[in-house]
Motif scaffolding. Structure first.
Motif, PDB file in Angstrom:
ATOM      1  N   HIS A  29       0.963  -1.188  -0.087  1.00 40.54           N
ATOM      2  CA  HIS A  29       0.077   0.031  -0.117  1.00 40.54           C
ATOM      3  C   HIS A  29       0.873   1.315  -0.093  1.00 40.54           C
ATOM      4  O   HIS A  29       1.524   1.641   0.970  1.00 40.54           O
ATOM      5  N   THR A  30       0.807   1.961  -1.183  1.00 44.82           N
ATOM      6  CA  THR A  30       1.771   3.270  -1.162  1.00 44.82           C
ATOM      7  C   THR A  30       0.962   4.165  -2.079  1.00 44.82           C
ATOM      8  O   THR A  30       0.128   3.984  -2.789  1.00 44.82           O
ATOM      9  N   HIS A  31       1.167   5.448  -1.939  1.00 41.74           N
ATOM     10  CA  HIS A  31       0.832   6.745  -2.694  1.00 41.74           C
ATOM     11  C   HIS A  31       2.000   7.323  -3.296  1.00 41.74           C
ATOM     12  O   HIS A  31       2.403   8.336  -3.090  1.00 41.74           O
ATOM     13  N   LEU A  32       2.540   6.980  -4.582  1.00 44.58           N
ATOM     14  CA  LEU A  32       3.575   7.240  -5.378  1.00 44.58           C
ATOM     15  C   LEU A  32       3.433   8.631  -5.537  1.00 44.58           C
ATOM     16  O   LEU A  32       4.131   9.519  -5.986  1.00 44.58           O
ATOM     17  N   ASP A  33       1.886   8.902  -6.103  1.00 45.60           N
ATOM     18  CA  ASP A  33       1.497  10.202  -6.555  1.00 45.60           C
ATOM     19  C   ASP A  33       1.680  11.452  -5.442  1.00 45.60           C
ATOM     20  O   ASP A  33       1.519  12.611  -5.667  1.00 45.60           O
ATOM     21  N   MET A  34       1.813  10.909  -4.204  1.00 44.38           N
ATOM     22  CA  MET A  34       2.141  11.832  -3.210  1.00 44.38           C
ATOM     23  C   MET A  34       3.458  12.040  -2.697  1.00 44.38           C
ATOM     24  O   MET A  34       4.191  12.759  -1.800  1.00 44.38           O
ATOM     25  N   GLN A  35       4.400  11.450  -3.546  1.00 47.47           N
ATOM     26  CA  GLN A  35       5.860  11.234  -3.130  1.00 47.47           C
ATOM     27  C   GLN A  35       6.527  12.336  -4.130  1.00 47.47           C
ATOM     28  O   GLN A  35       6.454  12.314  -5.290  1.00 47.47           O
ATOM     29  N   ASP A  36       7.496  13.024  -3.392  1.00 47.45           N
ATOM     30  CA  ASP A  36       8.503  13.910  -4.214  1.00 47.45           C
ATOM     31  C   ASP A  36       9.580  13.065  -4.979  1.00 47.45           C
ATOM     32  O   ASP A  36      10.805  13.055  -4.778  1.00 47.45           O
ATOM     33  N   THR A  37       9.194  12.449  -6.030  1.00 49.51           N
ATOM     34  CA  THR A  37       9.955  11.631  -6.833  1.00 49.51           C
ATOM     35  C   THR A  37       9.146  11.204  -7.923  1.00 49.51           C
ATOM     36  O   THR A  37       7.829  11.301  -8.104  1.00 49.51           O
ATOM     37  N   THR A  38      10.051  10.801  -9.163  1.00 49.83           N
ATOM     38  CA  THR A  38       9.161  10.036 -10.321  1.00 49.83           C
ATOM     39  C   THR A  38       8.955   8.537  -9.773  1.00 49.83           C
ATOM     40  O   THR A  38       9.526   8.011  -9.067  1.00 49.83           O
ATOM     41  N   VAL A  39       7.871   8.183 -10.768  1.00 50.04           N
ATOM     42  CA  VAL A  39       7.502   6.856 -10.514  1.00 50.04           C
ATOM     43  C   VAL A  39       8.803   5.853 -10.801  1.00 50.04           C
ATOM     44  O   VAL A  39       9.199   4.909  -9.908  1.00 50.04           O
ATOM     45  N   ALA A  40       9.506   6.049 -11.957  1.00 50.88           N
ATOM     46  CA  ALA A  40      10.634   5.205 -12.211  1.00 50.88           C
ATOM     47  C   ALA A  40      11.840   5.258 -11.133  1.00 50.88           C
ATOM     48  O   ALA A  40      12.401   4.372 -10.716  1.00 50.88           O
TER      49      ALA A  40
END
Length: 284
Positions: A29-40
């Motif tokens: 369970h994570t929220h990549l869209d809320m993290q200060d980074t690219t998905v890659a």
């Protein structure tokens, strides 16, 4: 003298990569869209420490679409889609029952997509929603349960300050074949209740907090065959990096703390978690 990883982290605010896991696992369970980074970048850092897959959770209509798109673009990403419990009363307040119904129908359409492994995070959250929002939350939760069953997808539950009502609604509606309690927050008794029903319990970085002994007691009571590990990033960063933004690459800290509570070596627990993830999300 070269700067140590710890000193560099203190200066940059970004924790260093932990020692890699020998047995690969999934951030459930994570929220990549809320993290200060690219998905890659996020996926590469996670893979470098043995976290080879993430479940990207969309908790409103727009974020659900983003989760599906991201899962379509990256093999290491599975999508979960839903309206967060706090989203339901907001929609109903802003646009009436019809607005909530329309959003639920859009979630149902997304849930049928192959990229989607779970309907979530849904459930109940009474921490921020007052009594006036309870009815909308419960109506939304019941509809999400039906969507999970109609699509054959896993139900991913968010439960905050609402244990009794979450369990009651699951009993009234009938839980789907696969049900996951994301960021499990109950006590040992609730852990045993969930285990008796074959529901999965996913633990996040807050299990490492000094104040979280009840969570560790719940973890101790839960069978290894029903455990998952997650970040809920960028939230709930595990010790020793509490206070910094969380990310999938920090999973090893949580996993190692879990292994200590369970009295297992980390490879044994990781093997359980890897197998459990496949079963929990219907990927066996």
């Amino acid at each position: 003298m070269p700067m140590s990883k710890t000193a560099r982290a203190a200066r940059t605010g970004i924790p260093p990569l932990p020692e890699p896991l020998a047995v690969p696992v999934t951030d459930a369970h994570t929220h990549l869209d809320m993290q200060d980074t690219t998905v890659a970048e996020a996926l590469a850092k996670a893979a470098a420490v043995g976290v080879t897959r993430v479940v990207q959770v969309g908790c409103d209509v727009a974020r659900a679409h983003w989760a599906v798109k991201t899962a379509a673009e990256h093999d290491a990403v599975w999508a979960a889609v839903a309206l967060h419990p706090n989203e339901a009363p907001r929609l109903e307040q802003d646009g009436g029952p019809a607005a909530l119904d329309a959003a639920l129908e859009e979630i149902a359409a997304l849930a049928a997509r192959d990229e989607v492994r779970a309907v979530g995070e849904t459930g109940l959250d009474y921490y921020r929603t007052g009594p006036e929002g309870v009815a909308a939350q419960q109506r939304s939760f019941r509809r999400h349960i039906a969507i999970a069953k109609d699509t054959g997808k896993t139900l991913m539950i968010h439960d905050r300050d609402a244990h009794a009502d979450v369990l009651r609604l699951l009993d009234e509606e009938g839980a789907p074949e696969r049900t996951v309690f994301h960021c499990f927050s109950g006590d040992a008794g609730m852990a045993r209740h969930c285990a008796e029903r074959g529901w999965f319990l996913s633990f996040a970085g807050n299990v490492t907090f000094s104040s979280a002994q009840p969570l560790r007691d719940a973890l101790a009571a839960a069978p290894p065959e029903l455990l998952l590990v997650e970040t809920d990033a960028p939230f709930l960063t595990p010790v020793p990096w509490r206070g910094r933004p969380n990310a999938p690459f920090l999973i090893p800290h949580t996993l190692r703390a879990m292994a200590e509570v369970k009295g297992l070596d980390e490879d044994s627990l990781a093997r359980h978690l890897a197998a459990n993830t496949l079963r929990a999300f219907g990927a066996e």
